[in-house]
Every structure is written in C-alpha cells, then in structure tokens.
Write an enzyme that holds these catalytic residues in place. Sequence first.
Site, PDB file in Angstrom:
ATOM      1  CG  HIS A  54      -0.262  -0.069   2.538  1.00 18.06           C
ATOM      2  ND1 HIS A  54      -0.231  -1.201   3.322  1.00 18.06           N
ATOM      3  CD2 HIS A  54       0.459   0.859   3.218  1.00 18.06           C
ATOM      4  CE1 HIS A  54       0.462  -0.965   4.417  1.00 18.06           C
ATOM      5  NE2 HIS A  54       0.904   0.289   4.379  1.00 18.06           N
TER       6      HIS A  54
HETATM    7  C1  T46 Z   1       4.229   0.245   6.941  1.00 14.37           C
HETATM    8  C2  T46 Z   1       4.526  -1.045   7.534  1.00 14.37           C
HETATM    9  C3  T46 Z   1       5.906  -1.165   8.085  1.00 14.37           C
HETATM   10  C4  T46 Z   1      -3.845  -0.603  13.373  1.00 14.37           C
HETATM   11  O1  T46 Z   1      -4.923  -0.857  13.952  1.00 14.37           O
HETATM   12  N1  T46 Z   1      -3.044   0.404  13.843  1.00 14.37           N
HETATM   13  C5  T46 Z   1      -1.861   0.706  13.232  1.00 14.37           C
HETATM   14  O2  T46 Z   1      -1.161   1.621  13.694  1.00 14.37           O
HETATM   15  C6  T46 Z   1      -1.447  -0.054  12.085  1.00 14.37           C
HETATM   16  C7  T46 Z   1      -0.146   0.245  11.352  1.00 14.37           C
HETATM   17  C8  T46 Z   1      -2.269  -1.060  11.638  1.00 14.37           C
HETATM   18  N2  T46 Z   1      -3.438  -1.334  12.279  1.00 14.37           N
HETATM   19  C9  T46 Z   1      -4.268  -2.443  11.800  1.00 14.37           C
HETATM   20  C10 T46 Z   1      -4.856  -2.189  10.411  1.00 14.37           C
HETATM   21  C11 T46 Z   1      -4.939  -3.569   9.803  1.00 14.37           C
HETATM   22  O3  T46 Z   1      -6.153  -4.177  10.171  1.00 14.37           O
HETATM   23  O4  T46 Z   1      -3.449  -3.610  11.666  1.00 14.37           O
HETATM   24  C12 T46 Z   1      -3.788  -4.336  10.485  1.00 14.37           C
HETATM   25  C13 T46 Z   1      -2.581  -4.473   9.595  1.00 14.37           C
HETATM   26  O5  T46 Z   1      -2.154  -3.171   9.214  1.00 14.37           O
HETATM   27  P1  T46 Z   1      -1.383  -2.856   7.861  1.00 14.37           P
HETATM   28  O6  T46 Z   1      -2.085  -3.453   6.710  1.00 14.37           O
HETATM   29  O7  T46 Z   1      -1.160  -1.383   7.822  1.00 14.37           O
HETATM   30  O8  T46 Z   1       0.001  -3.612   8.119  1.00 14.37           O
HETATM   31  P2  T46 Z   1       1.293  -3.708   7.239  1.00 14.37           P
HETATM   32  O9  T46 Z   1       2.285  -4.462   8.031  1.00 14.37           O
HETATM   33  O10 T46 Z   1       0.959  -4.233   5.896  1.00 14.37           O
HETATM   34  O11 T46 Z   1       1.838  -2.218   7.037  1.00 14.37           O
HETATM   35  C14 T46 Z   1       2.218  -1.392   8.129  1.00 14.37           C
HETATM   36  C15 T46 Z   1       1.965   0.076   7.808  1.00 14.37           C
HETATM   37  O12 T46 Z   1       0.629   0.309   7.460  1.00 14.37           O
HETATM   38  C16 T46 Z   1       2.828   0.518   6.677  1.00 14.37           C
HETATM   39  O13 T46 Z   1       2.594   1.855   6.318  1.00 14.37           O
HETATM   40  O14 T46 Z   1       5.112   0.986   6.566  1.00 14.37           O
HETATM   41  O15 T46 Z   1       3.585  -1.525   8.454  1.00 14.37           O
END
Ligand code: T46
Length: 140
Positions: A54
């Site tokens: 993303h």
């Molecule tokens: C990035 C990498 C390193 C939350 O509830 N709070 C939060 O602060 C975050 C980051 C996520 N979430 C929830 C949202 C989703 O349901 O955790 C789940 C997974 O989140 P996300 O798809 O964002 O996870 P990653 O590991 O794909 O990505 C994240 C960051 O979004 C991204 O910008 O740099 O970690």
Amino acid sequence: MENGHLLRFRDIHDADWKNTGHLTPIEGMGEVPFAIQRVYYITGVSGEASRGYHAHKTLEQILICLHGSVRVRLQTAQFEKEYLLDDPFTGLYVGQMAWHEMYDFQNEAVLLVLASEHYDEADYIRDIQAFLKLLEEAGE
Ligand code: T46
C-alpha cells in the site's frame, strides 16, 4: 525529506561497548523530521511472508529494523528501489505516495515504525492500480 532517504542515528556507547552495548536516541522534530504521533512494531514474520502493499496519502514514517533484517521495496513517481534494513542505527523514510512492500524477514526480525499521525485507514491506498492512476493524474 525525500522518499527512500536513509537516516543514520547515533550510536552512543562507551569503551566497554562489547559488554555495555549501545544506546540510540530518536526525537521527533530532531533526528526524525516530524512530530512522532504513533509507534508500532512488527514481529514474528516468517521469511516467506510479506506485508505492506500500500501507499499513504499523507502519512510520514521511519522504518527501523531493530533486530534481524528485512527488505523493503519502494515505488514512487520517481523511482523503484529495494532496501535492506539490517541494523538498528539506520532508518528508512517512507513519506506520502510511496508504495511499499516488506519481505524477506530474517533472523526474527523486529521492525519498528515511527509515524507522523495516528492510524487512519482512510489515508491508505491499498490498490496498486488506483495508486498508479493517482500518480498519472498528478502528472508524475
Ligand atoms: C508500513 C509497515 C511497516 C492498526 O490498527 N493500527 C496501526 O497503527 C497499524 C499500522 C495497523 N493497524 C491495523 C490495520 C490492519 O487491520 O493492523 C492491520 C494491519 O495493518 P497494515 O495493513 O497497515 O500492516 P502492514 O504491516 O501491511 O503495514 C504497516 C503500515 O501500514 C505501513 O505503512 O510501513 O507496516
């Protein structure tokens, strides 16, 4: 700060560092070019798994691999590049409109993220086609 910029943090240690270790301070609006509003970390990812896929509309983040290693692919209007994060003294700046993917997590990698805003799903662009269209519309 430009997407993909690598920050080098301080390593404070004394002469007996092999026993006493390292201390690395990071301050918002100091080492990091924004006020830190959120901290999160990613652990327990197997070497076969990947995360991310993303971009963010406005969020700024610094990615730091505190333990182990992880590869990060960044795609922006200007470049596409892979980074290897494998030490706790280096931070990768990922700002707005940078598609990012994290993969090849090794040696029980611990990925720390410092973020400029609280979590907001509306700030995410999770569809690569929508991301590329936005870049095109912006003429980039
Ligand atoms: C990035 C990498 C390193 C939350 O509830 N709070 C939060 O602060 C975050 C980051 C996520 N979430 C929830 C949202 C989703 O349901 O955790 C789940 C997974 O989140 P996300 O798809 O964002 O996870 P990653 O590991 O794909 O990505 C994240 C960051 O979004 C991204 O910008 O740099 O970690």
